[in-house]
Scaffold this motif. Structure first.
Motif: not given
Ligand code: AKG
Ligand code: FE2
Length: 220
Positions: A122-124, A207-209, A211-213
Motif C-alpha cells: 500500500y502506497y500513500d 493511495g495505491r495498492i 499486488i505482485t504474484l
Molecule cells: O508497486 C509496484 O508497482 C512495484 C512493487 C515492487 O516492485 C515490489 O513489490 O517488489
C-alpha cells in the motif's frame, strides 16, 4: 478525476517495453478492483498486519502484507519473524488462477504458473519504492503485478544497473504488468504516486495498492 476529451480517452494498447516485460492497461474490471480492495482490507488485519518493512534500520515508505510466504528484506519465511512471528495466510486458489490468466494474457507463461507468494503493497501519496531487482526468489518464473487506486509512475529499467536505460510508465488502476524471461531481473521502482487519480468505483479513495504474484521456488 477525468477531463472531457482528456488523455484518459487515448487508447492504451498492450505493450512490450523490453523483451519479457509486458504492460496490459485496464486488465482488471472495476468490480474486480473493488473486490480485491475488500480482500486487501481483510489481509491487512492479520494474522500478520500491514506493516512498513525495515531496511538497514529505516522503515520503507510503502506498507506491505504478504500471503503464502512472508517477505522481509531480504528473505522469505512462512512466519513473519520480523513482525509478530505469526504464519501468513495461504495464497487463495482464486489468486493462483488470476496469476495464470495474467501470464497467459501476456504470453509470458503457461498453465504451470503457480504463484506461492503475493506481496501486497500500500502506497500513500508520499510513498516510493527505490530501484531494485526482485531476486529473493529461487525461481525465475514471471512476476505478475496488479495496480489499484492512484496512478503511479513506474520505472522499468535494465538488468545490469539501476540507472538508464529505463522507461517511466503511468500504471493506472486495473493495469497488469508482467516481467519474466530476459526482463525477470530488471531493476524497477515507483518514483511517484499521483494523489487524487484513483477512479471512482475502484474501491480506494486514496493511495495505491500493488499486488505482485511470484513463484519463490522455495520448499517448506
Ligand atoms: O508497486 C509496484 O508497482 C512495484 C512493487 C515492487 O516492485 C515490489 O513489490 O517488489
Ligand atoms: Fe519489485
Amino acid at each position: 478525476m477525468s477531463t472531457l476529451f482528456g488523455d484518459d480517452l487515448a487508447p492504451r494498447p498492450t505493450r512490450e517495453l523490453t523483451p519479457g516485460a509486458v504492460w496490459v492497461p485496464g486488465w482488471l474490471t472495476q468490480e474486480q478492483q473493488a473486490w480485491l480492495v475488500s480482500r486487501f482490507r481483510e489481509w491487512a488485519e492479520g494474522p500478520v498486519p500491514l506493516r512498513h518493512a525495515v531496511v538497514r534500520g529505516h522503515e520503507m515508505s510503502v506498507q506491505t502484507v504478504c500471503l503464502g510466504w512472508h517477505w522481509r528484506p531480504y528473505a522469505y519465511s512462512r512466519e513473519a519473524v520480523d513482525v509478530n512471528g505469526n504464519r501468513v495466510l495461504e495464497v487463495p486458489d482464486w489468486m493462483v488462477r488470476l496469476g495464470r490468466r495474467a501470464v497467459e494474457a501476456t504470453g509470458l507463461g503457461d498453465d504451470g504458473y503457480t504463484p506461492d507468494t503475493a506481496l501486497v503493497n500500500y502506497y500513500d501519496s508520499a510513498a516510493r519504492m527505490g530501484m531494485h531487482q526482485d531476486k529473493d526468489e529461487r525461481s525465475l518464473a514471471p512476476v505478475v503485478s496488479l495496480s489499484i487506486g492512484d496512478t503511479c509512475t513506474f520505472r522499468f529499467g535494465n538488468t545490469t544497473n539501476r540507472n538508464k536505460p529505463y522507461e517511466d510508465v503511468a500504471l493506472t488502476s486495473g493495469d497488469l504488468f508482467v516481467f519474466g524471461g530476459p526482463a525477470r531481473l530488471a531493476y524497477h521502482g515507483v518514483t511517484k504516486i499521483h494523489a487524487g487519480t484513483a477512479p471512482d468505483g475502484c474501491g480506494l479513495t486514496e493511495g495505491r495498492i500493488n499486488i505482485t504474484l511470484r513463484m519463490t521456488g522455495l520448499d517448506g
